[in-house]
Scaffold this active site. Structure first.
Site, PDB file in Angstrom:
ATOM      1  N   CYS A 191       0.814  -1.212   0.000  1.00  9.80           N
ATOM      2  CA  CYS A 191       0.000   0.000   0.000  1.00  9.80           C
ATOM      3  C   CYS A 191       0.851   1.267   0.000  1.00  9.80           C
ATOM      4  O   CYS A 191       0.310   2.358  -0.162  1.00  9.80           O
ATOM      5  CB  CYS A 191      -0.938   0.004   1.203  1.00  9.80           C
ATOM      6  SG  CYS A 191      -1.951  -1.459   1.277  1.00  9.80           S
ATOM      7  N   HIS A 230      -2.991   6.860   3.261  1.00  5.18           N
ATOM      8  CA  HIS A 230      -3.459   5.598   2.686  1.00  5.18           C
ATOM      9  C   HIS A 230      -4.763   5.219   3.381  1.00  5.18           C
ATOM     10  O   HIS A 230      -4.870   5.265   4.611  1.00  5.18           O
ATOM     11  CB  HIS A 230      -2.401   4.513   2.881  1.00  5.18           C
ATOM     12  CG  HIS A 230      -2.937   3.145   2.591  1.00  5.18           C
ATOM     13  ND1 HIS A 230      -3.605   2.857   1.431  1.00  5.18           N
ATOM     14  CD2 HIS A 230      -2.933   2.001   3.319  1.00  5.18           C
ATOM     15  CE1 HIS A 230      -3.982   1.593   1.454  1.00  5.18           C
ATOM     16  NE2 HIS A 230      -3.591   1.055   2.591  1.00  5.18           N
ATOM     17  N   ASN A 277     -10.028  -0.385   1.061  1.00  3.38           N
ATOM     18  CA  ASN A 277      -8.576  -0.247   0.922  1.00  3.38           C
ATOM     19  C   ASN A 277      -8.180  -0.698  -0.480  1.00  3.38           C
ATOM     20  O   ASN A 277      -8.283  -1.876  -0.805  1.00  3.38           O
ATOM     21  CB  ASN A 277      -7.924  -1.125   2.001  1.00  3.38           C
ATOM     22  CG  ASN A 277      -6.411  -1.151   1.923  1.00  3.38           C
ATOM     23  OD1 ASN A 277      -5.818  -0.639   0.972  1.00  3.38           O
ATOM     24  ND2 ASN A 277      -5.779  -1.745   2.925  1.00  3.38           N
TER      25      ASN A 277
END
Ligand code: ACO
Length: 330
Positions: free
Chosen positions: A115, A255, A285
Protein backbone atom coordinates in the site's frame (compact mmCIF):
# COMPACT_ATOMS: atom_id res chain seq x y z
CA UNK A 1 18.03 21.26 -9.90
CA UNK A 2 14.50 21.23 -11.35
CA UNK A 3 11.51 20.79 -9.05
CA UNK A 4 8.97 18.01 -9.69
CA UNK A 5 5.45 19.44 -9.91
CA UNK A 6 2.19 17.52 -10.09
CA UNK A 7 0.57 18.90 -13.25
CA UNK A 8 -2.26 16.39 -13.63
CA UNK A 9 -4.28 13.90 -11.60
CA UNK A 10 -6.69 11.15 -12.62
CA UNK A 11 -8.51 8.14 -11.23
CA UNK A 12 -10.65 5.24 -12.37
CA UNK A 13 -12.70 2.72 -10.42
CA UNK A 14 -14.73 -0.27 -11.63
CA UNK A 15 -18.46 0.20 -12.18
CA UNK A 16 -19.66 -2.60 -9.92
CA UNK A 17 -20.39 -1.55 -6.32
CA UNK A 18 -20.24 -4.22 -3.60
CA UNK A 19 -21.97 -2.97 -0.46
CA UNK A 20 -21.64 -4.26 3.09
CA UNK A 21 -25.17 -5.62 2.71
CA UNK A 22 -24.01 -7.62 -0.33
CA UNK A 23 -21.14 -9.00 1.78
CA UNK A 24 -23.62 -10.11 4.45
CA UNK A 25 -24.84 -12.62 1.83
CA UNK A 26 -21.32 -13.93 1.17
CA UNK A 27 -19.65 -14.21 4.60
CA UNK A 28 -20.74 -14.17 8.24
CA UNK A 29 -20.54 -10.42 8.79
CA UNK A 30 -22.71 -7.36 9.29
CA UNK A 31 -22.77 -3.83 7.93
CA UNK A 32 -22.58 -2.61 11.53
CA UNK A 33 -19.35 -4.59 12.25
CA UNK A 34 -17.62 -3.44 9.06
CA UNK A 35 -18.51 0.24 9.54
CA UNK A 36 -17.60 0.24 13.24
CA UNK A 37 -14.25 -1.55 12.78
CA UNK A 38 -13.13 -0.02 9.48
CA UNK A 39 -15.38 2.85 8.32
CA UNK A 40 -15.97 1.09 4.97
CA UNK A 41 -19.51 1.07 3.53
CA UNK A 42 -18.90 -0.15 0.00
CA UNK A 43 -16.11 -0.93 -2.44
CA UNK A 44 -15.69 -1.36 -6.21
CA UNK A 45 -15.02 -4.79 -7.68
CA UNK A 46 -13.62 -5.22 -11.18
CA UNK A 47 -15.35 -7.34 -13.81
CA UNK A 48 -13.37 -9.35 -16.33
CA UNK A 49 -16.20 -9.09 -18.88
CA UNK A 50 -15.93 -5.30 -18.70
CA UNK A 51 -12.16 -5.55 -19.27
CA UNK A 52 -11.53 -3.89 -15.90
CA UNK A 53 -8.03 -5.30 -15.55
CA UNK A 54 -5.23 -3.78 -13.47
CA UNK A 55 -3.70 -2.44 -16.70
CA UNK A 56 -6.97 -0.99 -18.03
CA UNK A 57 -7.83 0.73 -14.74
CA UNK A 58 -4.31 2.20 -14.57
CA UNK A 59 -4.53 3.26 -18.18
CA UNK A 60 -7.82 5.12 -17.65
CA UNK A 61 -6.40 6.92 -14.60
CA UNK A 62 -3.23 7.79 -16.56
CA UNK A 63 -5.22 9.15 -19.51
CA UNK A 64 -7.24 11.39 -17.19
CA UNK A 65 -4.07 12.71 -15.55
CA UNK A 66 -2.60 13.45 -19.00
CA UNK A 67 -5.81 15.19 -20.01
CA UNK A 68 -5.79 17.50 -16.94
CA UNK A 69 -2.13 18.25 -17.63
CA UNK A 70 -2.57 18.72 -21.39
CA UNK A 71 0.37 16.39 -22.01
CA UNK A 72 0.65 14.01 -24.96
CA UNK A 73 2.07 10.49 -24.79
CA UNK A 74 5.25 11.34 -26.68
CA UNK A 75 6.19 13.92 -24.00
CA UNK A 76 6.30 11.29 -21.24
CA UNK A 77 9.75 9.92 -20.48
CA UNK A 78 8.96 7.80 -17.42
CA UNK A 79 6.08 5.53 -16.34
CA UNK A 80 6.12 4.02 -12.85
CA UNK A 81 3.28 1.69 -11.91
CA UNK A 82 2.85 0.77 -8.25
CA UNK A 83 0.94 -2.48 -7.94
CA UNK A 84 0.86 -5.83 -6.16
CA UNK A 85 -1.86 -7.23 -8.41
CA UNK A 86 -0.49 -6.82 -11.93
CA UNK A 87 -2.30 -8.79 -14.63
CA UNK A 88 0.80 -10.92 -15.23
CA UNK A 89 3.89 -11.90 -13.24
CA UNK A 90 5.73 -10.20 -16.10
CA UNK A 91 6.04 -8.02 -18.11
CA UNK A 92 5.38 -5.05 -15.90
CA UNK A 93 2.01 -3.32 -15.74
CA UNK A 94 3.89 -0.10 -16.55
CA UNK A 95 5.07 -1.53 -19.89
CA UNK A 96 1.55 -2.62 -20.78
CA UNK A 97 0.25 0.87 -19.96
CA UNK A 98 3.11 2.33 -22.03
CA UNK A 99 2.04 0.30 -25.06
CA UNK A 100 -1.61 1.37 -24.82
CA UNK A 101 -0.66 5.03 -24.36
CA UNK A 102 1.86 4.92 -27.19
CA UNK A 103 4.36 6.58 -24.84
CA UNK A 104 7.30 5.31 -26.86
CA UNK A 105 9.86 7.69 -25.33
CA UNK A 106 9.34 6.45 -21.76
CA UNK A 107 11.22 4.02 -19.54
CA UNK A 108 8.52 2.00 -17.77
CA UNK A 109 8.73 -0.20 -14.68
CA UNK A 110 6.71 -1.43 -11.69
CA UNK A 111 7.18 -0.97 -7.96
CA UNK A 112 6.04 -3.55 -5.43
CA UNK A 113 5.74 -1.87 -2.05
CA UNK A 114 2.23 -2.87 -1.00
CA UNK A 115 0.00 0.00 0.00
CA UNK A 116 3.04 2.31 0.15
CA UNK A 117 3.75 1.73 -3.56
CA UNK A 118 2.50 5.13 -4.68
CA UNK A 119 4.74 7.00 -2.22
CA UNK A 120 7.69 4.85 -3.33
CA UNK A 121 6.78 5.75 -6.93
CA UNK A 122 6.70 9.45 -6.08
CA UNK A 123 10.17 9.12 -4.57
CA UNK A 124 11.53 7.49 -7.74
CA UNK A 125 9.89 10.01 -10.05
CA UNK A 126 11.02 12.95 -7.91
CA UNK A 127 14.62 11.68 -7.81
CA UNK A 128 14.65 11.20 -11.60
CA UNK A 129 13.31 14.70 -12.24
CA UNK A 130 15.56 16.37 -9.63
CA UNK A 131 18.63 14.66 -11.11
CA UNK A 132 17.65 15.67 -14.64
CA UNK A 133 17.31 12.04 -15.76
CA UNK A 134 13.65 12.51 -16.70
CA UNK A 135 11.30 15.44 -17.16
CA UNK A 136 7.72 14.20 -17.43
CA UNK A 137 6.82 11.11 -15.41
CA UNK A 138 3.55 9.27 -14.84
CA UNK A 139 3.12 7.62 -11.45
CA UNK A 140 0.21 5.20 -11.43
CA UNK A 141 -1.16 3.20 -8.48
CA UNK A 142 -3.41 0.46 -9.80
CA UNK A 143 -4.85 -2.61 -8.09
CA UNK A 144 -7.34 -5.41 -8.55
CA UNK A 145 -7.18 -6.75 -5.01
CA UNK A 146 -10.38 -8.73 -5.60
CA UNK A 147 -8.18 -11.13 -7.60
CA UNK A 148 -6.21 -12.16 -4.49
CA UNK A 149 -9.02 -12.17 -1.94
CA UNK A 150 -10.28 -15.25 -0.19
CA UNK A 151 -14.03 -14.67 -0.34
CA UNK A 152 -14.48 -17.07 2.57
CA UNK A 153 -12.23 -15.07 4.91
CA UNK A 154 -14.41 -12.38 6.51
CA UNK A 155 -11.44 -10.78 8.26
CA UNK A 156 -9.92 -9.64 4.94
CA UNK A 157 -12.47 -9.72 2.10
CA UNK A 158 -14.59 -6.94 3.63
CA UNK A 159 -11.65 -4.51 3.74
CA UNK A 160 -10.28 -4.33 0.21
CA UNK A 161 -11.35 -3.03 -3.18
CA UNK A 162 -10.21 -2.30 -6.75
CA UNK A 163 -9.24 0.97 -8.45
CA UNK A 164 -6.50 3.13 -9.88
CA UNK A 165 -5.13 6.64 -9.54
CA UNK A 166 -2.38 8.54 -11.33
CA UNK A 167 -0.42 11.74 -11.18
CA UNK A 168 1.69 13.33 -13.87
CA UNK A 169 4.90 15.00 -12.68
CA UNK A 170 6.85 17.56 -14.65
CA UNK A 171 10.18 19.22 -13.92
CA UNK A 172 10.48 23.01 -13.89
CA UNK A 173 12.70 25.66 -12.30
CA UNK A 174 9.81 27.10 -10.29
CA UNK A 175 10.23 26.10 -6.61
CA UNK A 176 7.51 23.87 -5.08
CA UNK A 177 5.97 20.54 -6.03
CA UNK A 178 7.35 17.46 -4.28
CA UNK A 179 9.24 19.00 -1.34
CA UNK A 180 10.39 15.70 0.19
CA UNK A 181 9.90 11.96 0.22
CA UNK A 182 10.76 9.64 3.11
CA UNK A 183 10.43 5.87 2.72
CA UNK A 184 11.13 2.97 5.12
CA UNK A 185 10.61 -0.76 5.28
CA UNK A 186 10.93 -3.64 7.74
CA UNK A 187 11.12 -7.01 6.00
CA UNK A 188 11.18 -8.84 9.34
CA UNK A 189 7.42 -8.43 9.47
CA UNK A 190 6.60 -9.40 5.87
CA UNK A 191 4.39 -12.25 7.04
CA UNK A 192 1.82 -9.91 8.59
CA UNK A 193 0.41 -9.33 5.09
CA UNK A 194 1.18 -11.40 2.02
CA UNK A 195 -0.26 -13.34 -0.91
CA UNK A 196 -0.10 -17.11 -0.63
CA UNK A 197 1.22 -17.93 -4.09
CA UNK A 198 3.54 -16.22 -6.51
CA UNK A 199 7.14 -16.90 -7.36
CA UNK A 200 7.28 -20.18 -5.44
CA UNK A 201 9.26 -23.13 -6.85
CA UNK A 202 7.20 -24.82 -9.62
CA UNK A 203 5.79 -27.79 -7.65
CA UNK A 204 4.54 -25.62 -4.81
CA UNK A 205 3.15 -23.16 -7.27
CA UNK A 206 1.27 -25.80 -9.22
CA UNK A 207 -0.14 -27.16 -6.00
CA UNK A 208 -1.13 -23.75 -4.75
CA UNK A 209 -2.71 -22.81 -8.05
CA UNK A 210 -4.80 -25.96 -8.00
CA UNK A 211 -5.96 -25.76 -4.41
CA UNK A 212 -5.27 -22.30 -3.07
CA UNK A 213 -5.58 -19.31 -5.36
CA UNK A 214 -3.27 -16.39 -4.64
CA UNK A 215 -5.02 -15.67 -1.40
CA UNK A 216 -4.15 -12.68 0.70
CA UNK A 217 -3.30 -13.43 4.34
CA UNK A 218 -3.35 -10.72 6.93
CA UNK A 219 -2.85 -10.33 10.67
CA UNK A 220 -4.99 -7.20 10.89
CA UNK A 221 -4.63 -6.57 14.57
CA UNK A 222 -0.81 -6.67 14.58
CA UNK A 223 -0.70 -4.57 11.39
CA UNK A 224 -2.88 -1.95 13.02
CA UNK A 225 -0.41 -1.66 15.90
CA UNK A 226 2.54 -1.30 13.51
CA UNK A 227 0.79 1.10 11.14
CA UNK A 228 -0.07 3.89 13.56
CA UNK A 229 3.36 4.64 15.12
CA UNK A 230 5.18 4.12 11.79
CA UNK A 231 2.90 6.54 9.94
CA UNK A 232 3.11 9.09 12.74
CA UNK A 233 6.91 8.95 12.94
CA UNK A 234 7.52 9.27 9.22
CA UNK A 235 4.93 12.06 8.89
CA UNK A 236 6.70 13.95 11.70
CA UNK A 237 10.04 13.44 9.94
CA UNK A 238 8.56 14.86 6.72
CA UNK A 239 7.11 17.91 8.48
CA UNK A 240 10.34 18.61 10.37
CA UNK A 241 12.50 18.04 7.28
CA UNK A 242 10.65 20.87 5.54
CA UNK A 243 10.79 23.11 8.63
CA UNK A 244 6.99 23.23 8.63
CA UNK A 245 4.61 22.99 11.56
CA UNK A 246 1.48 20.83 11.77
CA UNK A 247 -0.62 23.96 11.29
CA UNK A 248 1.00 24.54 7.87
CA UNK A 249 -0.46 21.30 6.52
CA UNK A 250 -3.68 22.16 4.68
CA UNK A 251 -4.62 18.54 3.94
CA UNK A 252 -3.36 15.14 5.00
CA UNK A 253 -4.05 12.45 2.38
CA UNK A 254 -3.28 9.13 4.04
CA UNK A 255 -3.46 5.60 2.69
CA UNK A 256 -7.11 4.60 3.10
CA UNK A 257 -6.86 1.36 5.09
CA UNK A 258 -9.11 1.85 8.09
CA UNK A 259 -10.73 5.00 9.48
CA UNK A 260 -9.61 4.06 12.99
CA UNK A 261 -5.98 4.05 11.83
CA UNK A 262 -6.49 7.47 10.25
CA UNK A 263 -8.11 8.86 13.40
CA UNK A 264 -5.28 7.52 15.58
CA UNK A 265 -2.59 8.95 13.26
CA UNK A 266 -4.34 12.33 13.04
CA UNK A 267 -4.79 12.49 16.81
CA UNK A 268 -1.12 11.77 17.48
CA UNK A 269 -0.03 14.29 14.85
CA UNK A 270 -2.50 16.80 16.31
CA UNK A 271 -4.02 17.31 12.88
CA UNK A 272 -7.84 17.76 13.10
CA UNK A 273 -9.94 15.23 11.15
CA UNK A 274 -11.37 18.11 9.03
CA UNK A 275 -7.88 18.27 7.49
CA UNK A 276 -7.73 14.53 6.79
CA UNK A 277 -9.10 13.38 3.45
CA UNK A 278 -11.06 10.14 3.60
CA UNK A 279 -12.92 8.28 0.89
CA UNK A 280 -12.52 4.73 2.22
CA UNK A 281 -16.24 4.52 2.97
CA UNK A 282 -16.71 4.38 -0.84
CA UNK A 283 -13.76 2.28 -1.97
CA UNK A 284 -12.31 0.33 0.98
CA UNK A 285 -8.58 -0.25 0.92
CA UNK A 286 -7.32 -0.11 -2.68
CA UNK A 287 -3.65 -0.50 -1.67
CA UNK A 288 -1.27 1.54 -3.86
CA UNK A 289 -4.24 3.14 -5.67
CA UNK A 290 -5.75 4.70 -2.57
CA UNK A 291 -3.57 7.84 -2.27
CA UNK A 292 -3.67 8.86 -5.96
CA UNK A 293 -7.46 8.28 -6.09
CA UNK A 294 -7.81 10.41 -2.93
CA UNK A 295 -5.51 13.13 -4.33
CA UNK A 296 -7.54 13.26 -7.54
CA UNK A 297 -10.88 13.45 -5.71
CA UNK A 298 -9.61 15.98 -3.17
CA UNK A 299 -8.37 18.19 -6.00
CA UNK A 300 -11.60 17.81 -8.03
CA UNK A 301 -13.64 18.68 -4.93
CA UNK A 302 -11.63 21.86 -4.35
CA UNK A 303 -10.09 20.57 -1.11
CA UNK A 304 -6.55 21.34 -2.39
CA UNK A 305 -5.54 24.64 -3.93
CA UNK A 306 -2.38 25.92 -5.55
CA UNK A 307 0.33 26.54 -2.97
CA UNK A 308 -1.22 24.28 -0.30
CA UNK A 309 1.03 21.93 1.65
CA UNK A 310 -0.31 18.39 1.31
CA UNK A 311 1.02 15.57 3.50
CA UNK A 312 0.67 12.08 2.03
CA UNK A 313 1.47 9.15 4.27
CA UNK A 314 1.25 5.42 3.58
CA UNK A 315 1.73 2.06 5.23
CA UNK A 316 1.56 -1.40 3.69
CA UNK A 317 2.82 -4.90 3.03
CA UNK A 318 6.53 -5.48 3.27
CA UNK A 319 6.21 -3.90 5.74
CA UNK A 320 6.71 -0.56 4.06
CA UNK A 321 5.81 3.00 4.90
CA UNK A 322 6.47 6.46 3.57
CA UNK A 323 5.51 10.11 3.56
CA UNK A 324 5.81 13.02 1.20
CA UNK A 325 5.09 16.72 1.45
CA UNK A 326 3.77 18.23 -1.74
CA UNK A 327 3.31 21.92 -2.37
CA UNK A 328 0.37 21.75 -4.74
CA UNK A 329 1.01 23.21 -8.19
CA UNK A 330 -2.43 23.03 -9.86
N1 ACO B 1 -17.44 -9.50 10.43
C1 ACO B 1 -17.76 -9.85 11.69
N2 ACO B 1 -16.83 -10.25 12.59
C2 ACO B 1 -15.55 -10.29 12.17
C3 ACO B 1 -15.15 -9.93 10.87
C4 ACO B 1 -16.18 -9.53 9.98
N3 ACO B 1 -15.91 -9.15 8.72
N4 ACO B 1 -13.82 -10.08 10.78
C5 ACO B 1 -13.38 -10.47 11.96
N5 ACO B 1 -14.41 -10.62 12.82
C6 ACO B 1 -14.38 -11.02 14.21
C7 ACO B 1 -13.17 -11.81 14.57
O1 ACO B 1 -13.36 -13.19 14.25
C8 ACO B 1 -13.04 -11.58 16.05
O2 ACO B 1 -13.96 -12.43 16.71
P1 ACO B 1 -13.56 -13.10 18.12
O3 ACO B 1 -13.38 -11.93 19.06
O4 ACO B 1 -14.75 -13.94 18.41
O5 ACO B 1 -12.30 -13.84 17.87
C9 ACO B 1 -13.56 -10.15 16.23
O6 ACO B 1 -14.31 -9.85 15.03
C10 ACO B 1 -12.48 -9.12 16.42
O7 ACO B 1 -11.48 -9.31 15.44
P2 ACO B 1 -10.20 -8.43 15.42
O8 ACO B 1 -9.34 -8.86 14.28
O9 ACO B 1 -9.57 -8.38 16.77
O10 ACO B 1 -10.84 -6.98 15.13
P3 ACO B 1 -10.13 -5.61 15.01
O11 ACO B 1 -10.81 -4.64 15.88
O12 ACO B 1 -8.64 -5.69 15.09
O13 ACO B 1 -10.49 -5.19 13.52
C11 ACO B 1 -9.45 -5.12 11.38
C12 ACO B 1 -10.04 -5.99 12.46
C13 ACO B 1 -10.58 -4.28 10.80
C14 ACO B 1 -8.85 -6.00 10.32
C15 ACO B 1 -8.39 -4.20 11.98
O14 ACO B 1 -7.48 -4.95 12.76
C16 ACO B 1 -7.62 -3.48 10.96
O15 ACO B 1 -8.16 -2.68 10.20
N6 ACO B 1 -6.30 -3.70 10.92
C17 ACO B 1 -5.46 -3.07 9.98
C18 ACO B 1 -5.62 -3.79 8.72
C19 ACO B 1 -5.07 -2.98 7.69
O16 ACO B 1 -5.18 -1.80 7.72
N7 ACO B 1 -4.47 -3.67 6.78
C20 ACO B 1 -3.90 -3.07 5.74
C21 ACO B 1 -2.80 -2.13 6.24
S1 ACO B 1 -1.54 -2.33 5.34
C22 ACO B 1 -2.21 -2.18 3.90
O17 ACO B 1 -3.09 -1.39 3.71
C23 ACO B 1 -1.73 -3.09 2.89
Amino acid sequence: MPFAHIIGTGSAVPERVLTNQDLEQIVDTTDEWIVRRSGIKERRIARQDKNETTTELGLSAARRAMQTAGVTADQIDGIIAATVTGDRLFPSTACMIQKELGADNAAAYDISAGCSGFVYGLEQANNGIRMGVSRTVLVVGTERLSSVLNWEDRSTCVLLGDGAGAVLLHGSDEPGGILSTHIKSDGRLWDLLYAEAGNNPPPAMLESLAFLPHHLKMEGNRLFKQAVPSMVKIAEQAIEHNKLSREDIQLMVPHQANVRILQAVAERLQIPMEKVYTNLHKYGNTSSASIPIALDEAYQEGRIKKGDYVLVVAFGAGLTWGASIIQWSL
